[in-house]
Scaffold this motif. Structure first.
Motif, mmCIF file in Angstrom:
data_model
loop_
_atom_site.group_PDB
_atom_site.id
_atom_site.type_symbol
_atom_site.label_atom_id
_atom_site.label_comp_id
_atom_site.label_asym_id
_atom_site.label_seq_id
_atom_site.Cartn_x
_atom_site.Cartn_y
_atom_site.Cartn_z
ATOM 1 N N PHE A 183 52.185 36.194 48.875
ATOM 2 C CA PHE A 183 52.573 37.023 47.734
ATOM 3 C C PHE A 183 51.985 38.431 47.808
ATOM 4 O O PHE A 183 52.025 39.171 46.844
ATOM 5 N N THR A 187 52.264 40.646 43.415
ATOM 6 C CA THR A 187 51.486 39.919 42.406
ATOM 7 C C THR A 187 51.377 40.654 41.076
ATOM 8 O O THR A 187 50.891 40.083 40.102
ATOM 9 N N LEU A 190 53.132 38.714 38.171
ATOM 10 C CA LEU A 190 53.049 37.247 38.146
ATOM 11 C C LEU A 190 52.171 36.794 36.980
ATOM 12 O O LEU A 190 50.975 37.084 36.937
ATOM 13 N N CYS A 207 46.658 32.487 45.898
ATOM 14 C CA CYS A 207 46.867 33.191 44.626
ATOM 15 C C CYS A 207 45.976 34.423 44.483
ATOM 16 O O CYS A 207 45.795 34.933 43.370
ATOM 17 N N MET A 210 46.190 37.869 41.876
ATOM 18 C CA MET A 210 47.165 37.682 40.785
ATOM 19 C C MET A 210 46.449 37.970 39.467
ATOM 20 O O MET A 210 46.024 37.079 38.737
ATOM 21 N N CYS A 233 41.462 37.143 40.876
ATOM 22 C CA CYS A 233 42.388 36.865 39.764
ATOM 23 C C CYS A 233 41.649 37.292 38.500
ATOM 24 O O CYS A 233 41.108 36.458 37.748
#
Length: 299
Positions: A183, A187, A190, A207, A210, A233
Motif C-alpha cells: 500500500f 495510505t 485508508l 499496514c 496508515m 499508524c
C-alpha cells in the motif's frame, strides 16, 4: 344515517421473487402493481464471497436482463422469478498462469475491487506489481484467502483507497528497499482495514503508515505478526490482539503514539522484541488469571 353506494377499485399485483442464486441468503419477495406502467425492482441486498453482483436474469444460468433497481413491468403472469447474476471477482481483472493464477491487470470502471479465491476453477495465489498500481479510482479492496505472494507496491498510487478486507491466510514478506508494503503511496485515505477470520500471519510492514486507522482487531486465527506490521499508524488508539498470537515482531507498533489501550487475549504472553511496542504508554488488558504470566514476562 343515509347509506351511500361505495365504489371500489381493485389494485391487482404480481409477485416478483428475487432469488440469491448461489448467495447464502433467503429469497426476497416484491409485489408490483399491475395497474402501473413500471415499478423499480428492490435494490439488491445479496452478498456472495468473492463475487460481484451484475443484475437479474430470468433463468439460473441466464444473462442479465435487468440491472439493479431497474424498472419492471408486469405481464399476465402472477409470479415472476428473477435470479441474481454473479461474476467471479471484479469484472475487468485479468489473470495469467496455468495450475495457479496471478492477477496481472485491471481494466474497468468498478471502484470496489474483489479478487476471487478462484477464477474458472483455478486458485489465485499472486498479484503482480502492475495489476492495479496507480489506479486512483479504486476505493476498496477485498483480498482472497489463497494469495501467498504479492509484488511490493502493487497498490502504490491508489490514493482513493479507503477500505481493505484482508483474507490471505499466509502471505509472504515481499518488499523492496524504499517500498516496504503493497500500500506504499496509497495510505493517506485508508480508514478501515479488516482481517478475515482465517488469516494466520500478518506480513511485515503490511499496514505501515496508515495514519487514519483508529483501531485494529487481530483475529483469533492469527499466530504471528511480522516486523513493522503497524509501524507509524499514528492515528491508532486501540488494538485487540487475538488469543492465538504467539509471536510479535520488531517495531510492530513503533511510533503509534496515540494508542491508549491494548486488549491482549493470549493467556500465555506472546514472544516480543524489546521494541515491538515503543513511543507510547497504554493500558494493557489481559485475560483473567493471566496477570502474573505477563508480569513475569522477560520484556
Amino acid at each position: 344515517d343515509t347509506l351511500k353506494d361505495l365504489e371500489y377499485t381493485a389494485d391487482w399485483g404480481a409477485k416478483v421473487m428475487l432469488l440469491p442464486n448461489g448467495a447464502n441468503a433467503e429469497s426476497v419477495e416484491q409485489i408490483i402493481r399491475l395497474n402501473t406502467e413500471t415499478e423499480k425492482l428492490k435494490e439488491n441486498t445479496f452478498k456472495r464471497a468473492g463475487h460481484v453482483f451484475l443484475g437479474w436474469a430470468k433463468a439460473p444460468d441466464g444473462d442479465v436482463v435487468y440491472k439493479d433497481t431497474a424498472e419492471f413491468k408486469c405481464g399476465s403472469d402472477g409470479v415472476y422469478y428473477l435470479y441474481a447474476v454473479w461474476h467471479e471477482g471484479t469484472p475487468g481483472l485479468s489473470y495469467s498462469g496455468s495450475s495457479a493464477y496471478t492477477v496481472n491487470g485491471y481494466k474497468g470502471d468498478y471502484t470496489d475491487i474483489i479478487i476471487p479465491s478462484k477464477y474458472k476453477g483455478v486458485t489465485i495465489t499472486g498479484i503482480s506489481s502492475t495489476a492495479i498500481k496507480g489506479n486512483t479510482k479504486i476505493t476498496s479492496l477485498d483480498m482472497p484467502v489463497d494469495v501467498t505472494n504479492y509484488s511490493a507496491g502493487f497498490l502504490a498510487g491508489c490514493s482513493g483507497l479507503t477500505s481493505v478486507v484482508w483474507n490471505a491466510i499466509y502471505c509472504s514478506n515481499i518488499y523492496d528497499v524504499g517500498v516496504f508494503h503493497p500500500f506504499w503511496g496509497s495510505t493517506e485515505n485508508l480508514t478501515s482495514f479488516v482481517f478475515g477470520d482465517s488469516v494466520q500471519y500478518i506480513p511485515s510492514y503490511l499496514c505501515a503508515n496508515m495514519s487514519k486507522l483508529t483501531s485494529i482487531e487481530i483475529p483469533n486465527s492469527v499466530n504471528s505478526i511480522g516486523d513493522g506490521a503497524f509501524m507509524v499508524c499514528s492515528g491508532l488508539t486501540s488494538v485487540v490482539i487475538g488469543n492465538s498470537v504467539t509471536s510479535i515482531g520488531e517495531r510492530v507498533f513503533d511510533c503509534c503514539y496515540r494508542i491508549i489501550e491494548i486488549n491482549c487475549k493470549p493467556i500465555t504472553p506472546p514472544n516480543i522484541d524489546s521494541n515491538s511496542f515503543c513511543d507510547f504508554n497504554a493500558t494493557l488488558n489481559v485475560p483473567k488469571g493471566a496477570l502474573s504470566n505477563y508480569k513475569n514476562h522477560p520484556i
